[in-house]
Motif scaffolding. Structure first.
Motif, PDB file in Angstrom:
ATOM      1  N   LEU A   2      41.178  50.539  34.959  1.00  0.00           N
ATOM      2  CA  LEU A   2      41.098  49.532  33.908  1.00  0.00           C
ATOM      3  C   LEU A   2      41.599  48.188  34.393  1.00  0.00           C
ATOM      4  CD1 LEU A   2      42.056  51.377  30.636  1.00  0.00           C
ATOM      5  CD2 LEU A   2      39.972  50.101  31.148  1.00  0.00           C
ATOM      6  N   ARG A   3      42.640  48.248  35.220  1.00  0.00           N
ATOM      7  CA  ARG A   3      43.200  47.006  35.752  1.00  0.00           C
ATOM      8  C   ARG A   3      42.150  46.287  36.584  1.00  0.00           C
ATOM      9  NH1 ARG A   3      48.714  45.129  36.338  1.00  0.00           N
ATOM     10  NH2 ARG A   3      49.495  45.789  34.334  1.00  0.00           N
ATOM     11  N   GLU A   6      39.770  44.662  34.319  1.00  0.00           N
ATOM     12  CA  GLU A   6      40.410  43.502  33.698  1.00  0.00           C
ATOM     13  C   GLU A   6      40.494  42.337  34.685  1.00  0.00           C
ATOM     14  OE1 GLU A   6      41.731  41.996  30.198  1.00  0.00           O
ATOM     15  OE2 GLU A   6      41.224  44.093  30.518  1.00  0.00           O
ATOM     16  N   ARG A   7      40.780  42.686  35.952  1.00  0.00           N
ATOM     17  CA  ARG A   7      40.856  41.650  36.977  1.00  0.00           C
ATOM     18  C   ARG A   7      39.507  40.950  37.110  1.00  0.00           C
ATOM     19  NH1 ARG A   7      40.105  42.890  42.848  1.00  0.00           N
ATOM     20  NH2 ARG A   7      40.470  40.932  43.964  1.00  0.00           N
ATOM     21  N   ARG A   9      37.287  40.726  34.873  1.00  0.00           N
ATOM     22  CA  ARG A   9      37.041  39.941  33.670  1.00  0.00           C
ATOM     23  C   ARG A   9      37.753  38.598  33.745  1.00  0.00           C
ATOM     24  NH1 ARG A   9      38.988  41.408  27.887  1.00  0.00           N
ATOM     25  NH2 ARG A   9      39.248  39.166  27.676  1.00  0.00           N
ATOM     26  N   HIS A  10      39.015  38.649  34.165  1.00  0.00           N
ATOM     27  CA  HIS A  10      39.759  37.399  34.270  1.00  0.00           C
ATOM     28  C   HIS A  10      39.082  36.435  35.239  1.00  0.00           C
ATOM     29  CE1 HIS A  10      43.081  38.323  31.787  1.00  0.00           C
ATOM     30  NE2 HIS A  10      43.571  39.297  32.525  1.00  0.00           N
ATOM     31  N   LEU A  11      38.688  36.978  36.393  1.00  0.00           N
ATOM     32  CA  LEU A  11      38.118  36.096  37.410  1.00  0.00           C
ATOM     33  C   LEU A  11      36.768  35.563  36.957  1.00  0.00           C
ATOM     34  CD1 LEU A  11      39.183  37.832  40.722  1.00  0.00           C
ATOM     35  CD2 LEU A  11      40.319  36.087  39.399  1.00  0.00           C
ATOM     36  N   PHE A  14      37.463  32.839  34.536  1.00  0.00           N
ATOM     37  CA  PHE A  14      37.903  31.651  35.256  1.00  0.00           C
ATOM     38  C   PHE A  14      36.719  30.955  35.918  1.00  0.00           C
ATOM     39  CE2 PHE A  14      39.762  29.099  38.514  1.00  0.00           C
ATOM     40  CZ  PHE A  14      40.924  28.628  37.924  1.00  0.00           C
ATOM     41  N   ALA A  17      34.705  29.102  33.371  1.00  0.00           N
ATOM     42  CA  ALA A  17      35.403  27.884  32.959  1.00  0.00           C
ATOM     43  C   ALA A  17      35.282  26.821  34.034  1.00  0.00           C
ATOM     44  CB  ALA A  17      36.864  28.200  32.671  1.00  0.00           C
ATOM     45  N   LEU A 273      45.750  27.721  43.408  1.00  0.00           N
ATOM     46  CA  LEU A 273      45.627  29.124  43.004  1.00  0.00           C
ATOM     47  C   LEU A 273      46.224  30.031  44.066  1.00  0.00           C
ATOM     48  CD1 LEU A 273      42.054  29.116  41.476  1.00  0.00           C
ATOM     49  CD2 LEU A 273      44.219  29.410  40.280  1.00  0.00           C
ATOM     50  N   TRP A 278      47.259  33.858  44.170  1.00  0.00           N
ATOM     51  CA  TRP A 278      45.937  34.446  44.383  1.00  0.00           C
ATOM     52  C   TRP A 278      45.769  34.711  45.863  1.00  0.00           C
ATOM     53  CZ3 TRP A 278      41.223  33.105  40.988  1.00  0.00           C
ATOM     54  CH2 TRP A 278      41.615  32.954  39.649  1.00  0.00           C
ATOM     55  N   ASP A 279      44.951  35.711  46.140  1.00  0.00           N
ATOM     56  CA  ASP A 279      44.667  36.131  47.493  1.00  0.00           C
ATOM     57  C   ASP A 279      43.299  35.561  47.893  1.00  0.00           C
ATOM     58  OD1 ASP A 279      44.113  37.703  49.674  1.00  0.00           O
ATOM     59  OD2 ASP A 279      43.949  39.570  48.562  1.00  0.00           O
ATOM     60  N   GLY A 281      40.865  37.178  48.854  1.00  0.00           N
ATOM     61  CA  GLY A 281      39.900  38.070  48.219  1.00  0.00           C
ATOM     62  C   GLY A 281      39.674  37.728  46.757  1.00  0.00           C
ATOM     63  N   ASP A 282      40.744  37.316  46.065  1.00  0.00           N
ATOM     64  CA  ASP A 282      40.589  36.943  44.654  1.00  0.00           C
ATOM     65  C   ASP A 282      39.702  35.711  44.523  1.00  0.00           C
ATOM     66  OD1 ASP A 282      42.343  38.971  43.876  1.00  0.00           O
ATOM     67  OD2 ASP A 282      44.071  37.695  44.280  1.00  0.00           O
ATOM     68  N   MET A 284      37.443  34.763  46.622  1.00  0.00           N
ATOM     69  CA  MET A 284      36.060  35.119  46.954  1.00  0.00           C
ATOM     70  C   MET A 284      35.401  35.846  45.794  1.00  0.00           C
ATOM     71  SD  MET A 284      36.124  36.054  50.967  1.00  0.00           S
ATOM     72  CE  MET A 284      34.362  36.222  51.094  1.00  0.00           C
TER      73      MET A 284
ATOM     74  N   TYR B  52      37.930  39.081  55.774  1.00  0.00           N
ATOM     75  CA  TYR B  52      37.414  38.922  54.408  1.00  0.00           C
ATOM     76  C   TYR B  52      35.925  38.627  54.433  1.00  0.00           C
ATOM     77  CZ  TYR B  52      42.124  38.643  52.468  1.00  0.00           C
ATOM     78  OH  TYR B  52      43.396  38.924  52.063  1.00  0.00           O
TER      79      TYR B  52
ATOM     80  N   GLU C  75      47.698  39.174  54.590  1.00  0.00           N
ATOM     81  CA  GLU C  75      47.709  38.439  53.336  1.00  0.00           C
ATOM     82  C   GLU C  75      47.545  39.330  52.116  1.00  0.00           C
ATOM     83  OE1 GLU C  75      44.783  35.335  53.323  1.00  0.00           O
ATOM     84  OE2 GLU C  75      44.965  35.217  51.153  1.00  0.00           O
ATOM     85  N   THR C  79      50.418  38.927  49.022  1.00  0.00           N
ATOM     86  CA  THR C  79      50.269  38.264  47.727  1.00  0.00           C
ATOM     87  C   THR C  79      50.943  39.056  46.610  1.00  0.00           C
ATOM     88  OG1 THR C  79      48.010  38.977  48.076  1.00  0.00           O
ATOM     89  CG2 THR C  79      48.362  36.662  47.688  1.00  0.00           C
ATOM     90  N   ARG C  83      53.795  37.521  44.331  1.00  0.00           N
ATOM     91  CA  ARG C  83      53.722  37.418  42.873  1.00  0.00           C
ATOM     92  C   ARG C  83      54.974  37.982  42.213  1.00  0.00           C
ATOM     93  NH1 ARG C  83      47.885  38.297  42.836  1.00  0.00           N
ATOM     94  NH2 ARG C  83      48.160  40.530  42.774  1.00  0.00           N
ATOM     95  N   TYR C 110      46.179  36.234  36.708  1.00  0.00           N
ATOM     96  CA  TYR C 110      44.814  36.770  36.586  1.00  0.00           C
ATOM     97  C   TYR C 110      44.499  37.900  37.562  1.00  0.00           C
ATOM     98  CZ  TYR C 110      43.255  33.169  33.275  1.00  0.00           C
ATOM     99  OH  TYR C 110      43.080  32.379  32.183  1.00  0.00           O
ATOM    100  N   PRO C 111      44.788  37.723  38.865  1.00  0.00           N
ATOM    101  CA  PRO C 111      44.369  38.782  39.793  1.00  0.00           C
ATOM    102  C   PRO C 111      45.105  40.100  39.583  1.00  0.00           C
ATOM    103  CG  PRO C 111      44.840  36.756  40.966  1.00  0.00           C
ATOM    104  CD  PRO C 111      45.364  36.591  39.583  1.00  0.00           C
ATOM    105  N   GLY C 113      45.314  41.722  36.963  1.00  0.00           N
ATOM    106  CA  GLY C 113      44.547  42.588  36.077  1.00  0.00           C
ATOM    107  C   GLY C 113      45.304  43.027  34.842  1.00  0.00           C
TER     108      GLY C 113
END
Ligand SMILES: Nc1ncnc2c1ncn2[C@@H]1O[C@H](COP(=O)(O)OP(=O)(O)OP(=O)(O)O)[C@@H](O)[C@H]1O
Ligand SMILES: [Mg+2]
Lengths: 375, 331, 228
Positions: A2-3, A6-7, A9-11, A14, A17, A273, A278-279, A281-282, A284, B52, C75, C79, C83, C110-111, C113
């Motif tokens: 689920l996480r 959700e991740r 969804r957030h991204l 974003f 936006a 960010l 943020w990583d 990967g996030d 990307m 990546y 990395e 992260t 965090r 956000y990341p 989740g």
């Protein structure tokens, strides 16, 4: 699990936006993207639609048409072949047909005369496109040059319906006696024979028998005509797409450039960010969703527009390039149809190259150093 | 040569795929040559960033391959009427020597890139990159395969000779070439029994892997996955297809993708591919240096095994449903 | 909580413009401390913070955060630790323009989740705590300097980190705002957060809450246990 959802969804939120925050830049890109999808999509849908149309019309055509060639040259068929062919096993019906082309020097167009029982002597029925081109409507008279130079007039009694216009655009239905008088075709000879064979499996055997029966007979199968149409339209569609690929290339360069040339503002934003947690990967993933949204929007809008253009607007933009084998363009409607295959093909021609072109720039953007925002 | 829109689309996609894999392999070479985890140098940092990019590239390649696999088959199907004698995709693919080669390459690329992503995921579970070398060596295998696929596919379409009647003159007697395949030689009953056995073995191994810590379990699962894939393909050709088509002589594995058969192939094949990638992936992980990834790796392995179970149950379920609802009985 | 062991940072390594910004720096910050790093401009304060905060990697030496070595972590593992351990406040605030105050506060999480509603509730609570409840929906470019400053702190706190790291936080602030900011930091420190601040602003090092001052010069530690 689920996480992770959700991740995403957030991204995605974003990404949407941030697309909205840079409306100007993105609107231009999406506009061009949509245009490319629209052009390629119109070509695809049109080619496919016209092929389906041809297949639909040919579905009513006879399974075999028998012509005669003598030393490679086309010759009329003796009418007495009819009975012999009808006697073959598997044949349900044989229709001797009388038809021919007529060149109109005024319109620089070819008409097709077809002898049909619907036409009474001295009267003709016209294909819709022809009727429009000559300005001849029911009640008018229309004249043609006969083979011997005389001028013959006929009364127009009707215009053929538009439904089958692809094949009937340039058609003139005429009575047998009038046709022979106009063309000088001798009695006892017909243009060809239309042979009906209800069982598709028997068609090749019947054709073979006909060829054996008359040494000069040349049976043409409906399936072969269909195949010719298919490859003809495929070829035209392919050529058109090849021409349009220049547009695609230009678009890809634009997309690549837009993705590479990050504004200072965007660069700073990504740096922030990354600095706050943020990583790479996030970032990307966020860029991935950005690309997905852009593609989805452009692909959706472009294919809807193309659908409307082809099936409601009769493909007015691309029609000339695709059909031009006859001067008389039928203004028929293609039955609306959109299969998964057309959409996948369109997807491959647009979204796949777009994705390939933007993947490296997205990565570049994502590898901005976070410590630069500290300075 | 055939220049239909979907052919162009396929060529564009395989060109793009080859380009992306080549790019990934280039970065892979850099990583293989200069990788030094203990170094804090800027070059090492840059290399870590490249990982990546390569993951994103291979992920994209995987999805492109999956889509193009299906578009390739359905295009072959659509082209068939243009080729005299071809009845469906099999006929088209046999029209010259490149057809099946391209198909097999596509399949191989899909499976290998799936495997790569499994390795990649496992590699990213722990900080010390235990699988970095095997991963990037595998990438070096992917690149030439992908280039070969693009070339073979182009050759395949270029060399296709549509035997068309030009304008309106056609020769009738050029038809008659048979498109019988010898893929269907297996007796259907044997094939189905083998499928059930292989499926049961796969499920058992997957359950075992999901439960136990023994290293043998994932190795066996990998082996079972490989065998199962081969058996399943054979069974689809010799038994499942005839049941779906309700024709004992119709063995084409591609017609399953058609509308007449409710697109059932679009469920069967992805399920089979997923079961294969996950199970073989688990096996490959066990072959590698699995110990370094204590804790996280077993969890990932169990998750993969559960995916195998789900995919395999879906696969067997659909196959069973097809056979159960068929009017045909084969012995 | 934070320990650096002989870290060196060399920019542009191997190039003609090679520059060693830090040399063999070993410092320790215990949990709950309020530490100020001072030193002339160019002495490497910011560089030290980026290394400790895991935004960049030392050229050599090792860094431990809560007993875990982070200097060699890739990395994608860093992260997560970052965090949980650090909230950052930057000299130029670095809020994302075009987003509302609330969205700015939520962005770092956000990341991870975390479910949206829970995250939103938490972010709103933070804004409320800093007296910004009414400004949650406002775009950050419309906020006053003091408000923006507090949004930046709220953002640093959204992941509930063990430590707050701030680089020259008072450089752009007038006396009153700077004092307010230092008060906030002192409060957070009282609530158990470790605070690590760089500054060459005497108002900062002489603050009551400051427990220790570390002085840098030319990339090396001059004194590590200076009292305010
Ligand atoms: N990316 C970089 N490339 C090259 N040199 C750099 C880079 N970043 C910082 N430096 C140099 O490293 C030295 C230390 O910089 P740093 O920002 O850490 O100093 P500082 O103590 O924070 O100074 P200030 O008080 O002015 O903020 C400076 O001389 C700077 O020029
Ligand atoms: Mg500084």
């Amino acid at each position: 699990m689920l996480r992770a959802v959700e991740r995403h969804r957030h991204l995605l939120d974003f990404a949407l936006a941030s697309l909205l925050r840079r409306k100007g830049k993105n609107a231009a890109l999406i506009g061009v993207y949509t245009l490319v999808v629209f052009l390629l999509g119109s070509t695809l849908f049109f080619t496919h639609g016209i092929k389906r149309e041809a297949a639909r019309l040919l579905a009513e055509a006879p399974e075999i048409v028998v012509q005669r060639t003598v030393m490679g040259r086309y010759e009329p068929v003796p009418a007495d072949w009819t009975e012999k062919v009808r006697a073959l096993r598997g044949v349900s019906e044989v229709q001797p047909r009388l038809w021919g082309y007529y060149f109109d020097p005024g319109l620089k167009a070819n008409y097709t005369f077809l002898v049909d029982r619907r036409a009474e002597p001295g009267k003709v029925l016209l294909g819709a496109a022809l009727s429009r081109a000559r300005g001849a409507y029911p009640g008018d008279t229309i004249s043609f040059d006969a083979f011997d130079g005389t001028f013959t007039s006929f009364e127009v009694t009707g215009v053929l319906s538009e439904a089958s216009e692809l094949l009937s655009a340039d058609l003139i239905l005429i009575a047998e006696g009038d046709y022979r008088r106009l063309t000088g075709a001798p009695a006892g000879l017909v243009t060809d024979l239309a042979v009906r064979v209800p069982n598709a499996k028997e068609v090749p055997a019947v054709a073979e028998k006909i060829a054996g029966l008359f040494p000069h007979a040349r049976p043409i199968l409906r399936s072969e005509i269909l195949r010719t149409y298919d490859s003809l339209f495929d070829w035209r569609g392919g050529m058109m797409l090849a021409v349009l690929s220049a547009t695609l290339l230009a678009f890809l360069i634009l997309a690549w450039d837009k993705a590479t040339a990050l504004s200072a503002e965007e660069r700073r934003e990504i740096g922030i960010l990354k600095a706050v947690g943020w990583d790479t990967g996030d970032i990307m993933l966020m860029k991935f969703w950005e690309g997905c949204s852009v593609s989805l929007l452009a692909f959706g809008a472009g294919s809807l527009l193309a659908y409307w253009h082809v099936f409601a607007g009769n493909g007015f933009v691309i029609v000339a390039a695709l059909k031009g084998w006859s001067t008389l363009y039928p203004s028929f409607r293609i039955a609306p149809y959109l299969g998964p295959e057309q959409l996948i093909t369109l997807f491959f021609l647009t979204v796949v190259p777009y994705t390939a072109a933007t993947i490296v720039p997205a990565w570049r953007a994502a590898t901005v150093d976070p410590d630069q925002v500290m300075r | 040569m055939i220049l239909a829109p979907n052919v162009l689309a396929l060529l564009v996609a395989s060109g793009a795929t080859a380009l992306l894999t080549a790019l990934a392999a280039c970065h892979g070479v850099g990583i293989l040559r200069h990788w030094d985890l203990s170094s804090g140098s800027e070059r090492q940092l840059a290399l870590e960033r490249r990982t990546y990019l390569t993951s994103a590239l291979v992920g994209t390649v995987l999805s492109f391959e999956l889509l193009s696999l299906f578009l390739f088959v359905s295009s072959a199907d659509r082209i068939a009427p243009l080729l005299i004698g071809a009845m469906c995709a099999v006929g088209t693919l046999q029209a010259n020597g490149y057809g099946f080669a391209t198909l097999y390459l596509k399949l191989a690329l899909f499976l290998l890139s799936g495997l790569w992503l499994v390795l990649n995921h496992a590699d990213n579970l722990v900080p010390d990159y235990p699988l970095i070398r095997p991963k990037y060596l595998l990438l070096l295998v992917l690149a030439p395969l992908s280039a070969a696929e693009a070339v073979l596919e182009a050759l395949f379409f270029l060399r296709l000779k549509p035997d068309v009647i030009t304008s309106c003159c056609g020769s009738l007697f050029s038809s008659a070439a048979g498109t019988e395949t010898d893929l269907a030689a297996l007796p259907p009953r044997t094939a189905l029994i083998a499928l059930v056995a292989a499926g049961a073995a796969l499920l058992l191994c997957a359950f075992w892997t999901a439960r136990s810590q023994r290293r043998l379990a994932p190795l066996l699962l990998g082996a079972a996955g490989t065998v199962h894939f081969a058996v399943a393909l054979a069974a689809i050709i010799s038994a499942v297809s005839p049941y779906v088509y309700e024709l004992p002589t119709h063995h084409c594995p591609f017609c399953l993708l058609q509308r007449e058969y409710r697109y059932v192939g679009y469920l069967i094949y992805p399920a089979l591919l997923a079961a294969t990638v996950t199970s073989v992936g688990v096996g490959a992980l066990a072959v590698g240096r699995a110990e370094t990834a204590a804790g996280e790796l077993p969890r990932f392995r169990r998750r993969l095994a559960r995916w195998t179970i789900a995919a395999e149950l879906l696969f067997l379920g659909i196959v069973a449903a097809c056979i159960a609802t068929s009017q045909l009985t084969l012995r | 909580m934070i320990e650096t062991v002989g870290i060196t940072k060399t920019y542009n390594q191997g190039k003609p413009n090679e520059y060693r910004a830090l040399r063999e720096v070993s410092v320790t910050v215990e949990a709950g401390e309020f530490v100020v790093i001072k030193g002339p401009s160019g002495s490497g304060k910011t560089t030290l913070l980026t290394l400790v905060g895991g935004m960049a990697r030392p050229t050599s030496g090792r860094i431990f955060v809560s007993g875990r070595e982070i200097s060699s972590l890739p990395e994608r593992f860093l992260t997560e630790i970052r965090r949980q351990s650090f909230g950052f406040v930057f000299q130029s605030l670095n809020l994302i323009r075009g987003l509302s105050a609330l969205e700015n506060v939520m962005a770092p999480a956000y990341p991870s989740g975390e479910p949206h509603t829970r995250l939103r509730r938490r972010a709103l609570e933070l804004l409320e705590r800093f007296g910004l409840a009414g400004r949650a929906g406002a775009k950050v470019e419309w906020l006053s300097g003091g408000e923006a400053q507090r949004v930046a702190i709220a953002r640093a706190l959204v992941n509930d980190p063990a430590a707050i790291i701030a680089d020259e936080p008072t450089a752009h602030l007038d006396g009153a705002l700077a004092a307010e900011f230092l008060d906030l930091l002192a409060q957070l420190n009282l609530q158990g957060k470790t605070v690590l601040v760089t500054s060459h602003d005497p108002r900062v090092w002489t603050g009551r809450a400051v427990s220790r001052v570390i002085e840098l010069r030319d990339g090396a530690v001059v004194s590590a246990d200076g009292t305010p």
